[in-house]
Design a protein around this motif. Sequence first.
Motif, mmCIF file in Angstrom:
data_model
loop_
_atom_site.group_PDB
_atom_site.id
_atom_site.type_symbol
_atom_site.label_atom_id
_atom_site.label_comp_id
_atom_site.label_asym_id
_atom_site.label_seq_id
_atom_site.Cartn_x
_atom_site.Cartn_y
_atom_site.Cartn_z
ATOM 1 N N PHE A 1 55.100 29.827 104.082
ATOM 2 C CA PHE A 1 53.692 30.153 103.816
ATOM 3 C C PHE A 1 53.565 31.592 103.337
ATOM 4 C CE2 PHE A 1 51.134 26.673 105.677
ATOM 5 C CZ PHE A 1 52.108 25.962 106.347
ATOM 6 N N MET A 2 52.944 31.761 102.168
ATOM 7 C CA MET A 2 52.543 33.096 101.726
ATOM 8 C C MET A 2 51.109 33.371 102.190
ATOM 9 S SD MET A 2 54.243 32.702 97.959
ATOM 10 C CE MET A 2 54.577 34.386 97.436
ATOM 11 N N THR B 1 51.952 32.138 93.238
ATOM 12 C CA THR B 1 52.850 31.218 92.541
ATOM 13 C C THR B 1 53.815 32.014 91.650
ATOM 14 O OG1 THR B 1 51.125 29.527 92.595
ATOM 15 C CG2 THR B 1 52.919 29.183 91.026
ATOM 16 N N HIS B 2 53.256 32.965 90.935
ATOM 17 C CA HIS B 2 54.089 33.825 90.072
ATOM 18 C C HIS B 2 55.151 34.559 90.899
ATOM 19 C CE1 HIS B 2 54.951 36.468 86.633
ATOM 20 N NE2 HIS B 2 55.132 37.396 87.563
ATOM 21 N N ARG B 3 54.703 35.109 92.021
ATOM 22 C CA ARG B 3 55.607 35.898 92.879
ATOM 23 C C ARG B 3 56.714 35.016 93.446
ATOM 24 N NH1 ARG B 3 53.598 37.765 98.039
ATOM 25 N NH2 ARG B 3 51.587 37.142 97.196
ATOM 26 N N ALA B 4 56.357 33.834 93.886
ATOM 27 C CA ALA B 4 57.374 32.933 94.446
ATOM 28 C C ALA B 4 58.395 32.545 93.381
ATOM 29 C CB ALA B 4 56.698 31.682 95.015
ATOM 30 N N ILE B 5 57.925 32.314 92.170
ATOM 31 C CA ILE B 5 58.852 31.962 91.091
ATOM 32 C C ILE B 5 59.810 33.130 90.815
ATOM 33 C CG2 ILE B 5 58.979 31.487 88.602
ATOM 34 C CD1 ILE B 5 56.376 29.775 89.013
ATOM 35 N N ALA B 6 59.269 34.348 90.842
ATOM 36 C CA ALA B 6 60.122 35.528 90.624
ATOM 37 C C ALA B 6 61.162 35.659 91.739
ATOM 38 C CB ALA B 6 59.254 36.783 90.545
ATOM 39 N N VAL C 1 60.999 33.466 109.935
ATOM 40 C CA VAL C 1 62.310 33.612 109.291
ATOM 41 C C VAL C 1 63.071 34.737 109.982
ATOM 42 C CG1 VAL C 1 63.506 34.197 107.140
ATOM 43 C CG2 VAL C 1 61.415 32.808 107.055
ATOM 44 N N ASP C 2 64.182 34.399 110.626
ATOM 45 C CA ASP C 2 65.084 35.411 111.200
ATOM 46 C C ASP C 2 66.505 34.836 111.139
ATOM 47 O OD1 ASP C 2 65.250 33.559 113.262
ATOM 48 O OD2 ASP C 2 63.983 34.712 114.630
ATOM 49 N N ASP C 3 67.484 35.568 111.661
ATOM 50 C CA ASP C 3 68.877 35.123 111.532
ATOM 51 C C ASP C 3 69.068 33.724 112.121
ATOM 52 O OD1 ASP C 3 69.433 37.493 110.323
ATOM 53 O OD2 ASP C 3 70.388 38.414 112.078
ATOM 54 N N GLY D 1 60.117 39.568 101.761
ATOM 55 C CA GLY D 1 61.519 39.697 102.180
ATOM 56 C C GLY D 1 61.990 38.449 102.914
ATOM 57 N N LYS D 2 61.127 37.929 103.767
ATOM 58 C CA LYS D 2 61.494 36.705 104.497
ATOM 59 C C LYS D 2 61.588 35.515 103.547
ATOM 60 C CE LYS D 2 60.006 38.209 108.968
ATOM 61 N NZ LYS D 2 59.020 38.362 109.985
#
Length: 468
Positions: free
Chosen positions: A154-155, A223-228, A131-133, A166-167
Amino acid sequence: MTLLITGGEVVGPTGRFAADVLVDGETISALLAPGTGPAQPDKTLDATGKLVIPGGIDVHTHMKLPFGGTFASDDFDTGTRAAAFGGTTTIVDFAVQRTGEVVQDGLAAWHALADGNAHIDYGFHMIIGGVDDDALKAMDQLVADEGVTSFKLFMAYPGVFYSDDGKVLRAMQTARENGATIMMHAENGIAIDVLVAQALAKGQTDPVYHGITRPSILEGEATHRAIALAQVARDTPLYFVHLSASEALAEVAAARDAGRNVFAETCPQYLYLTLEDQLGAPGFEGAKWVASPPLRPRDEPHRDDLWRGLRTNDLAIVSTDHCPFCMKDQKELGLGDFSKIPNGIGTVEHRVDLVYQGVAEGKLSVERWVETIATTPARMFGLYPRKGVIAPGSDADIVLYDPHGQTTISAATHHMNLDYSAWEGVRIAGKVDTVISRGEVIVDRDGGYHGRKGRGRYLKRGLSSYLR
Ligand code: DUC
Ligand code: ZN
Ligand code: ZN
Protein backbone atom coordinates in the motif's frame (compact mmCIF):
# COMPACT_ATOMS: atom_id res chain seq x y z
CA MET A 1 -20.14 -39.54 -12.51
CA THR A 2 -20.31 -38.11 -16.05
CA LEU A 3 -22.04 -34.89 -16.99
CA LEU A 4 -22.72 -33.88 -20.61
CA ILE A 5 -23.45 -30.24 -21.41
CA THR A 6 -25.13 -30.14 -24.81
CA GLY A 7 -26.08 -27.54 -27.40
CA GLY A 8 -24.21 -24.55 -26.01
CA GLU A 9 -21.66 -22.17 -27.43
CA VAL A 10 -18.30 -22.52 -25.66
CA VAL A 11 -16.25 -19.35 -25.20
CA GLY A 12 -12.51 -19.67 -24.71
CA PRO A 13 -9.10 -18.34 -25.67
CA THR A 14 -9.55 -19.48 -29.27
CA GLY A 15 -12.95 -17.86 -29.68
CA ARG A 16 -16.58 -19.04 -29.70
CA PHE A 17 -17.64 -22.38 -31.09
CA ALA A 18 -20.50 -24.86 -30.82
CA ALA A 19 -19.43 -27.85 -28.69
CA ASP A 20 -20.72 -30.31 -26.16
CA VAL A 21 -18.67 -30.51 -22.98
CA LEU A 22 -18.08 -33.83 -21.24
CA VAL A 23 -17.23 -33.77 -17.55
CA ASP A 24 -15.93 -36.82 -15.73
CA GLY A 25 -15.90 -36.40 -11.97
CA GLU A 26 -14.30 -33.08 -11.10
CA THR A 27 -12.63 -32.35 -14.43
CA ILE A 28 -13.46 -31.72 -18.06
CA SER A 29 -12.68 -34.80 -20.13
CA ALA A 30 -13.57 -33.69 -23.66
CA LEU A 31 -14.98 -31.01 -25.93
CA LEU A 32 -17.05 -32.77 -28.58
CA ALA A 33 -18.71 -31.92 -31.87
CA PRO A 34 -22.36 -31.23 -31.02
CA GLY A 35 -24.39 -34.43 -30.71
CA THR A 36 -21.40 -36.81 -30.62
CA GLY A 37 -21.23 -37.34 -26.85
CA PRO A 38 -21.88 -40.61 -25.01
CA ALA A 39 -25.45 -41.87 -25.29
CA GLN A 40 -25.98 -42.32 -21.58
CA PRO A 41 -24.09 -39.90 -19.38
CA ASP A 42 -25.10 -39.89 -15.72
CA LYS A 43 -26.50 -36.40 -16.16
CA THR A 44 -27.21 -34.08 -19.09
CA LEU A 45 -27.59 -30.30 -19.06
CA ASP A 46 -29.22 -28.66 -22.06
CA ALA A 47 -27.30 -25.46 -22.83
CA THR A 48 -29.13 -24.58 -26.04
CA GLY A 49 -29.03 -20.80 -26.50
CA LYS A 50 -26.54 -20.40 -23.65
CA LEU A 51 -22.91 -19.36 -23.52
CA VAL A 52 -20.73 -21.98 -21.86
CA ILE A 53 -17.91 -20.16 -20.10
CA PRO A 54 -15.22 -20.96 -17.54
CA GLY A 55 -16.33 -20.15 -13.99
CA GLY A 56 -15.53 -16.60 -12.96
CA ILE A 57 -12.32 -15.94 -11.02
CA ASP A 58 -12.34 -12.91 -8.73
CA VAL A 59 -8.74 -12.21 -7.76
CA HIS A 60 -9.48 -9.37 -5.37
CA THR A 61 -11.71 -10.04 -2.36
CA HIS A 62 -11.49 -9.17 1.34
CA MET A 63 -13.52 -11.56 3.44
CA LYS A 64 -13.50 -10.40 7.07
CA LEU A 65 -10.87 -7.72 6.39
CA PRO A 66 -10.18 -5.74 9.58
CA PHE A 67 -10.63 -2.08 8.69
CA GLY A 68 -11.36 1.09 10.66
CA GLY A 69 -12.30 -0.73 13.85
CA THR A 70 -14.60 -3.25 12.22
CA PHE A 71 -14.46 -6.26 9.86
CA ALA A 72 -15.77 -6.73 6.32
CA SER A 73 -19.25 -8.18 6.77
CA ASP A 74 -18.88 -11.23 4.52
CA ASP A 75 -16.97 -14.22 5.80
CA PHE A 76 -15.83 -17.17 3.68
CA ASP A 77 -19.20 -18.84 4.12
CA THR A 78 -21.51 -15.99 3.10
CA GLY A 79 -19.09 -14.39 0.64
CA THR A 80 -18.19 -17.46 -1.38
CA ARG A 81 -21.82 -18.63 -1.49
CA ALA A 82 -22.80 -15.22 -2.86
CA ALA A 83 -19.95 -15.42 -5.36
CA ALA A 84 -21.27 -18.79 -6.56
CA PHE A 85 -24.73 -17.35 -7.20
CA GLY A 86 -23.07 -14.77 -9.42
CA GLY A 87 -21.10 -17.25 -11.51
CA THR A 88 -17.76 -16.93 -9.71
CA THR A 89 -16.22 -20.30 -8.84
CA THR A 90 -12.80 -19.19 -7.56
CA ILE A 91 -11.67 -16.26 -5.45
CA VAL A 92 -8.23 -15.10 -4.43
CA ASP A 93 -8.56 -13.32 -1.09
CA PHE A 94 -6.03 -11.16 0.72
CA ALA A 95 -4.47 -12.57 3.87
CA VAL A 96 -3.14 -9.77 6.06
CA GLN A 97 0.13 -9.04 7.85
CA ARG A 98 0.12 -5.75 9.72
CA THR A 99 3.16 -3.89 11.06
CA GLY A 100 4.76 -5.89 13.84
CA GLU A 101 2.96 -9.13 12.96
CA VAL A 102 4.57 -12.31 11.65
CA VAL A 103 3.64 -12.92 8.01
CA GLN A 104 3.11 -16.65 8.53
CA ASP A 105 0.75 -15.93 11.44
CA GLY A 106 -1.34 -13.75 9.14
CA LEU A 107 -1.47 -16.54 6.58
CA ALA A 108 -2.45 -19.08 9.25
CA ALA A 109 -5.22 -16.78 10.43
CA TRP A 110 -6.61 -16.62 6.88
CA HIS A 111 -6.49 -20.39 6.52
CA ALA A 112 -8.44 -20.61 9.77
CA LEU A 113 -11.08 -18.22 8.39
CA ALA A 114 -11.48 -20.12 5.13
CA ASP A 115 -10.93 -23.75 6.07
CA GLY A 116 -14.24 -25.58 6.34
CA ASN A 117 -16.21 -22.49 5.33
CA ALA A 118 -15.67 -21.81 1.64
CA HIS A 119 -18.24 -22.94 -0.92
CA ILE A 120 -15.88 -22.51 -3.89
CA ASP A 121 -12.13 -22.92 -4.40
CA TYR A 122 -9.89 -20.15 -3.15
CA GLY A 123 -6.31 -18.97 -3.02
CA PHE A 124 -4.56 -16.22 -1.08
CA HIS A 125 -2.44 -13.20 -1.84
CA MET A 126 -0.62 -11.71 1.15
CA ILE A 127 -0.84 -8.08 2.22
CA ILE A 128 2.57 -7.05 3.55
CA GLY A 129 1.79 -4.20 5.94
CA GLY A 130 5.18 -4.22 7.64
CA VAL A 131 8.15 -4.66 5.30
CA ASP A 132 11.19 -5.72 7.36
CA ASP A 133 13.87 -8.43 7.17
CA ASP A 134 11.55 -11.10 8.56
CA ALA A 135 8.71 -10.18 6.22
CA LEU A 136 11.03 -10.32 3.21
CA LYS A 137 12.24 -13.80 4.23
CA ALA A 138 8.65 -14.84 4.73
CA MET A 139 7.81 -13.77 1.16
CA ASP A 140 10.39 -16.29 -0.11
CA GLN A 141 8.92 -19.02 2.07
CA LEU A 142 5.33 -18.33 1.00
CA VAL A 143 6.32 -18.55 -2.67
CA ALA A 144 8.38 -21.70 -2.16
CA ASP A 145 6.06 -23.65 0.14
CA GLU A 146 2.62 -22.12 0.52
CA GLY A 147 1.39 -21.36 -3.00
CA VAL A 148 1.16 -17.65 -2.21
CA THR A 149 2.88 -15.97 -5.15
CA SER A 150 1.63 -12.38 -5.00
CA PHE A 151 2.02 -9.67 -2.37
CA LYS A 152 0.03 -6.48 -1.97
CA LEU A 153 1.71 -3.29 -0.85
CA PHE A 154 0.00 0.00 0.00
CA MET A 155 1.23 3.45 -0.95
CA ALA A 156 -1.91 4.68 0.90
CA TYR A 157 -3.16 4.38 4.50
CA PRO A 158 -0.19 5.77 6.49
CA GLY A 159 -0.03 4.15 9.92
CA VAL A 160 -2.11 1.17 8.85
CA PHE A 161 -0.92 -0.72 5.77
CA TYR A 162 1.40 1.95 4.27
CA SER A 163 4.89 1.21 2.95
CA ASP A 164 7.25 4.07 2.16
CA ASP A 165 9.23 4.05 -1.09
CA GLY A 166 12.22 2.32 0.51
CA LYS A 167 10.04 -0.50 1.80
CA VAL A 168 8.30 -0.78 -1.54
CA LEU A 169 11.68 -1.06 -3.25
CA ARG A 170 12.93 -3.75 -0.88
CA ALA A 171 9.79 -5.85 -1.34
CA MET A 172 10.07 -5.44 -5.10
CA GLN A 173 13.70 -6.58 -5.05
CA THR A 174 12.67 -9.66 -3.07
CA ALA A 175 9.88 -10.45 -5.53
CA ARG A 176 12.29 -10.04 -8.45
CA GLU A 177 14.37 -12.85 -6.94
CA ASN A 178 11.59 -15.25 -5.97
CA GLY A 179 9.35 -14.76 -9.01
CA ALA A 180 6.34 -13.30 -7.22
CA THR A 181 4.14 -10.48 -8.44
CA ILE A 182 3.86 -7.22 -6.50
CA MET A 183 0.29 -5.93 -6.33
CA MET A 184 0.11 -2.23 -5.70
CA HIS A 185 -2.48 0.02 -4.11
CA ALA A 186 -1.29 3.19 -5.79
CA GLU A 187 -2.50 6.36 -4.10
CA ASN A 188 -0.25 8.97 -2.48
CA GLY A 189 -1.45 8.40 1.08
CA ILE A 190 0.81 11.01 2.67
CA ALA A 191 -0.61 13.81 0.51
CA ILE A 192 -4.16 12.45 0.89
CA ASP A 193 -3.92 12.59 4.68
CA VAL A 194 -3.05 16.30 4.47
CA LEU A 195 -6.08 16.98 2.28
CA VAL A 196 -8.32 14.94 4.59
CA ALA A 197 -7.19 16.90 7.66
CA GLN A 198 -7.72 20.21 5.84
CA ALA A 199 -11.24 19.20 4.73
CA LEU A 200 -12.27 18.10 8.22
CA ALA A 201 -10.88 21.35 9.70
CA LYS A 202 -13.21 23.24 7.35
CA GLY A 203 -16.20 21.18 8.50
CA GLN A 204 -16.37 19.21 5.26
CA THR A 205 -17.48 15.94 6.81
CA ASP A 206 -19.90 14.38 4.27
CA PRO A 207 -19.03 11.18 2.37
CA VAL A 208 -18.41 13.07 -0.88
CA TYR A 209 -15.27 14.60 0.65
CA HIS A 210 -13.77 11.12 0.75
CA GLY A 211 -13.60 11.40 -3.03
CA ILE A 212 -12.63 15.05 -3.19
CA THR A 213 -9.63 14.50 -0.88
CA ARG A 214 -8.30 11.60 -2.98
CA PRO A 215 -7.92 13.25 -6.42
CA SER A 216 -7.10 11.10 -9.42
CA ILE A 217 -3.77 12.84 -9.99
CA LEU A 218 -2.55 11.30 -6.72
CA GLU A 219 -3.35 7.85 -8.09
CA GLY A 220 -1.50 8.74 -11.31
CA GLU A 221 1.49 10.01 -9.33
CA ALA A 222 1.73 6.90 -7.19
CA THR A 223 1.34 4.70 -10.25
CA HIS A 224 4.23 6.51 -11.93
CA ARG A 225 6.38 6.17 -8.80
CA ALA A 226 5.67 2.47 -8.42
CA ILE A 227 6.58 1.85 -12.05
CA ALA A 228 9.86 3.73 -11.54
CA LEU A 229 10.65 1.73 -8.40
CA ALA A 230 9.88 -1.54 -10.19
CA GLN A 231 12.27 -0.52 -12.95
CA VAL A 232 14.99 0.07 -10.36
CA ALA A 233 14.19 -3.39 -8.97
CA ARG A 234 15.13 -4.86 -12.38
CA ASP A 235 11.58 -4.90 -13.79
CA THR A 236 9.77 -6.70 -10.99
CA PRO A 237 6.36 -7.89 -12.17
CA LEU A 238 3.98 -5.18 -11.03
CA TYR A 239 0.19 -5.43 -10.99
CA PHE A 240 -1.95 -2.40 -10.12
CA VAL A 241 -5.07 -3.29 -8.19
CA HIS A 242 -8.38 -1.41 -8.51
CA LEU A 243 -7.12 1.09 -11.09
CA SER A 244 -9.70 3.89 -11.25
CA ALA A 245 -8.16 6.91 -12.97
CA SER A 246 -7.22 7.99 -16.49
CA GLU A 247 -3.91 9.33 -15.21
CA ALA A 248 -2.99 5.93 -13.76
CA LEU A 249 -4.08 4.11 -16.90
CA ALA A 250 -1.86 6.38 -19.01
CA GLU A 251 1.13 5.46 -16.83
CA VAL A 252 0.36 1.75 -17.17
CA ALA A 253 -0.10 2.03 -20.93
CA ALA A 254 3.21 3.89 -21.34
CA ALA A 255 5.06 1.29 -19.26
CA ARG A 256 3.51 -1.57 -21.23
CA ASP A 257 4.37 0.15 -24.51
CA ALA A 258 7.95 0.30 -23.26
CA GLY A 259 7.88 -3.46 -22.77
CA ARG A 260 7.73 -3.48 -19.00
CA ASN A 261 6.23 -6.16 -16.74
CA VAL A 262 3.31 -3.94 -15.79
CA PHE A 263 -0.30 -5.11 -15.54
CA ALA A 264 -3.53 -3.75 -14.10
CA GLU A 265 -7.09 -4.53 -13.12
CA THR A 266 -10.13 -2.33 -12.67
CA CYS A 267 -13.39 -2.97 -10.81
CA PRO A 268 -17.07 -2.59 -11.80
CA GLN A 269 -17.58 0.43 -9.54
CA TYR A 270 -15.04 2.45 -11.54
CA LEU A 271 -16.63 1.40 -14.84
CA TYR A 272 -20.13 2.54 -13.91
CA LEU A 273 -20.44 4.73 -10.80
CA THR A 274 -19.42 8.34 -10.19
CA LEU A 275 -18.47 10.76 -7.47
CA GLU A 276 -21.51 12.96 -8.09
CA ASP A 277 -24.18 10.30 -8.67
CA GLN A 278 -23.29 7.89 -5.87
CA LEU A 279 -20.69 9.26 -3.43
CA GLY A 280 -22.45 12.65 -3.55
CA ALA A 281 -25.88 11.20 -2.70
CA PRO A 282 -27.80 13.30 -0.15
CA GLY A 283 -27.09 13.07 3.57
CA PHE A 284 -25.05 10.07 4.64
CA GLU A 285 -26.20 7.80 1.80
CA GLY A 286 -22.97 8.35 -0.12
CA ALA A 287 -21.23 6.25 2.55
CA LYS A 288 -22.47 3.18 0.67
CA TRP A 289 -19.90 3.95 -2.01
CA VAL A 290 -16.92 5.02 0.10
CA ALA A 291 -14.01 2.91 -1.14
CA SER A 292 -10.41 3.62 -2.02
CA PRO A 293 -9.57 4.67 -4.61
CA PRO A 294 -12.82 6.66 -4.71
CA LEU A 295 -15.41 6.93 -7.45
CA ARG A 296 -14.26 9.51 -9.96
CA PRO A 297 -15.99 12.70 -11.24
CA ARG A 298 -18.71 12.14 -13.83
CA ASP A 299 -17.48 14.73 -16.32
CA GLU A 300 -13.90 13.47 -16.45
CA PRO A 301 -12.95 10.74 -18.95
CA HIS A 302 -12.17 7.95 -16.47
CA ARG A 303 -15.00 5.54 -17.23
CA ASP A 304 -14.64 5.72 -21.01
CA ASP A 305 -10.89 5.34 -20.68
CA LEU A 306 -11.26 2.28 -18.45
CA TRP A 307 -13.57 0.53 -20.92
CA ARG A 308 -11.08 1.30 -23.67
CA GLY A 309 -8.26 -0.04 -21.49
CA LEU A 310 -10.19 -3.29 -21.10
CA ARG A 311 -10.54 -3.59 -24.86
CA THR A 312 -6.86 -2.92 -25.52
CA ASN A 313 -5.54 -5.07 -22.63
CA ASP A 314 -3.88 -2.18 -20.81
CA LEU A 315 -6.42 -3.37 -18.24
CA ALA A 316 -6.17 -7.14 -18.13
CA ILE A 317 -8.72 -8.10 -15.49
CA VAL A 318 -11.93 -7.02 -13.80
CA SER A 319 -11.99 -7.96 -10.12
CA THR A 320 -14.31 -6.59 -7.44
CA ASP A 321 -12.24 -5.44 -4.44
CA HIS A 322 -15.19 -6.99 -2.59
CA CYS A 323 -15.02 -5.39 0.86
CA PRO A 324 -18.57 -5.05 2.19
CA PHE A 325 -19.58 -3.06 5.27
CA CYS A 326 -23.20 -2.74 6.35
CA MET A 327 -24.68 0.74 6.71
CA LYS A 328 -25.91 -0.12 10.19
CA ASP A 329 -23.14 -0.06 12.80
CA GLN A 330 -20.35 -0.18 10.20
CA LYS A 331 -20.55 2.63 7.62
CA GLU A 332 -22.31 4.57 10.41
CA LEU A 333 -18.99 4.74 12.26
CA GLY A 334 -18.26 7.66 9.94
CA LEU A 335 -21.39 9.72 10.63
CA GLY A 336 -20.08 13.28 10.96
CA ASP A 337 -16.55 12.33 9.78
CA PHE A 338 -16.08 10.77 6.35
CA SER A 339 -12.55 9.64 7.26
CA LYS A 340 -14.02 7.13 9.72
CA ILE A 341 -16.29 5.42 7.19
CA PRO A 342 -14.93 1.90 6.59
CA ASN A 343 -13.68 1.75 3.00
CA GLY A 344 -15.26 -0.80 0.71
CA ILE A 345 -18.05 -1.88 -1.62
CA GLY A 346 -19.54 -5.39 -1.93
CA THR A 347 -19.79 -6.72 -5.48
CA VAL A 348 -18.55 -10.32 -5.46
CA GLU A 349 -21.98 -11.58 -6.54
CA HIS A 350 -22.39 -9.23 -9.50
CA ARG A 351 -19.05 -9.00 -11.33
CA VAL A 352 -19.78 -11.55 -14.07
CA ASP A 353 -23.11 -9.82 -14.80
CA LEU A 354 -21.78 -6.27 -14.59
CA VAL A 355 -18.99 -6.94 -17.07
CA TYR A 356 -21.45 -8.79 -19.33
CA GLN A 357 -23.53 -5.61 -19.36
CA GLY A 358 -20.55 -4.06 -21.17
CA VAL A 359 -21.00 -6.74 -23.83
CA ALA A 360 -24.72 -5.97 -24.05
CA GLU A 361 -23.91 -2.27 -24.50
CA GLY A 362 -21.35 -2.95 -27.24
CA LYS A 363 -18.32 -1.94 -25.18
CA LEU A 364 -16.64 -5.37 -25.02
CA SER A 365 -16.73 -8.56 -27.06
CA VAL A 366 -18.00 -11.79 -25.54
CA GLU A 367 -14.47 -13.21 -25.84
CA ARG A 368 -12.96 -10.25 -24.02
CA TRP A 369 -15.59 -10.61 -21.27
CA VAL A 370 -14.43 -14.17 -20.63
CA GLU A 371 -10.78 -13.19 -20.75
CA THR A 372 -11.16 -10.37 -18.23
CA ILE A 373 -13.31 -12.27 -15.72
CA ALA A 374 -11.81 -15.77 -15.89
CA THR A 375 -8.97 -16.66 -18.26
CA THR A 376 -6.55 -13.82 -17.59
CA PRO A 377 -7.08 -13.91 -13.80
CA ALA A 378 -6.09 -17.59 -13.91
CA ARG A 379 -3.01 -16.89 -16.01
CA MET A 380 -1.94 -13.82 -14.06
CA PHE A 381 -2.09 -15.58 -10.71
CA GLY A 382 -0.77 -19.06 -11.39
CA LEU A 383 -4.03 -21.02 -11.69
CA TYR A 384 -3.97 -21.76 -15.43
CA PRO A 385 -4.89 -24.17 -17.02
CA ARG A 386 -6.45 -25.79 -13.97
CA LYS A 387 -8.86 -22.84 -13.84
CA GLY A 388 -9.98 -20.21 -16.33
CA VAL A 389 -10.54 -22.34 -19.43
CA ILE A 390 -12.87 -25.02 -20.72
CA ALA A 391 -10.39 -27.63 -21.87
CA PRO A 392 -9.71 -31.33 -21.28
CA GLY A 393 -7.96 -31.78 -17.93
CA SER A 394 -9.13 -28.49 -16.47
CA ASP A 395 -11.33 -28.37 -13.39
CA ALA A 396 -14.99 -28.51 -14.41
CA ASP A 397 -15.76 -24.99 -13.18
CA ILE A 398 -18.33 -23.98 -15.76
CA VAL A 399 -21.05 -21.36 -16.01
CA LEU A 400 -23.97 -21.54 -18.41
CA TYR A 401 -24.83 -17.92 -19.14
CA ASP A 402 -28.08 -16.81 -20.72
CA PRO A 403 -27.43 -13.85 -23.04
CA HIS A 404 -31.19 -13.42 -23.46
CA GLY A 405 -31.95 -13.40 -19.73
CA GLN A 406 -32.50 -10.44 -17.43
CA THR A 407 -31.09 -9.74 -13.97
CA THR A 408 -32.13 -6.96 -11.62
CA ILE A 409 -29.80 -6.39 -8.69
CA SER A 410 -31.26 -5.69 -5.25
CA ALA A 411 -30.39 -6.08 -1.58
CA ALA A 412 -33.73 -7.88 -1.30
CA THR A 413 -32.47 -10.73 -3.48
CA HIS A 414 -28.69 -10.74 -3.17
CA HIS A 415 -26.86 -13.32 -1.06
CA MET A 416 -24.05 -11.18 0.34
CA ASN A 417 -24.17 -10.41 4.07
CA LEU A 418 -24.83 -6.75 3.40
CA ASP A 419 -27.82 -4.59 4.36
CA TYR A 420 -27.82 -2.55 1.14
CA SER A 421 -26.72 -2.94 -2.46
CA ALA A 422 -24.30 -0.55 -4.13
CA TRP A 423 -26.07 -1.67 -7.33
CA GLU A 424 -29.72 -1.39 -6.22
CA GLY A 425 -32.06 -1.49 -9.21
CA VAL A 426 -29.33 -1.99 -11.82
CA ARG A 427 -30.55 -4.15 -14.70
CA ILE A 428 -28.35 -6.55 -16.62
CA ALA A 429 -29.23 -7.81 -20.11
CA GLY A 430 -28.06 -11.33 -19.27
CA LYS A 431 -28.35 -13.92 -16.54
CA VAL A 432 -26.30 -16.55 -14.76
CA ASP A 433 -28.17 -19.75 -15.61
CA THR A 434 -26.27 -22.67 -14.06
CA VAL A 435 -23.06 -22.78 -12.03
CA ILE A 436 -20.84 -25.86 -11.86
CA SER A 437 -17.87 -26.14 -9.51
CA ARG A 438 -15.53 -29.12 -9.98
CA GLY A 439 -18.26 -31.05 -11.75
CA GLU A 440 -20.98 -30.32 -9.20
CA VAL A 441 -24.00 -28.19 -10.11
CA ILE A 442 -24.03 -25.76 -7.20
CA VAL A 443 -26.57 -23.27 -8.60
CA ASP A 444 -29.30 -24.58 -10.88
CA ARG A 445 -31.39 -22.86 -13.53
CA ASP A 446 -34.18 -22.13 -11.05
CA GLY A 447 -31.80 -20.48 -8.61
CA GLY A 448 -31.74 -23.56 -6.37
CA TYR A 449 -28.57 -23.89 -4.31
CA HIS A 450 -26.79 -27.24 -4.02
CA GLY A 451 -23.35 -26.19 -2.79
CA ARG A 452 -22.27 -26.41 0.80
CA LYS A 453 -19.97 -24.75 3.21
CA GLY A 454 -16.57 -26.44 3.35
CA ARG A 455 -16.60 -27.94 -0.15
CA GLY A 456 -14.25 -25.22 -1.44
CA ARG A 457 -10.55 -26.15 -1.49
CA TYR A 458 -7.42 -24.12 -0.97
CA LEU A 459 -5.47 -23.61 -4.20
CA LYS A 460 -1.70 -23.48 -4.03
CA ARG A 461 -0.86 -21.13 -6.87
CA GLY A 462 2.11 -21.08 -9.22
CA LEU A 463 3.85 -18.05 -10.70
CA SER A 464 2.28 -15.77 -13.30
CA SER A 465 2.06 -17.23 -16.82
CA TYR A 466 2.90 -13.84 -18.30
CA LEU A 467 6.52 -13.94 -17.25
CA ARG A 468 9.50 -16.04 -18.15
N1 DUC B 1 -9.71 -0.30 -0.49
C1 DUC B 1 -10.94 -0.40 0.02
O1 DUC B 1 -11.84 0.30 -0.42
N2 DUC B 1 -11.15 -1.25 1.03
C2 DUC B 1 -10.17 -2.09 1.57
C3 DUC B 1 -8.81 -1.85 1.14
C4 DUC B 1 -8.66 -0.97 -0.03
O2 DUC B 1 -7.59 -0.86 -0.56
ZN1 ZN C 1 -6.29 -1.41 -2.18
ZN1 ZN D 1 -8.69 -4.40 -1.94
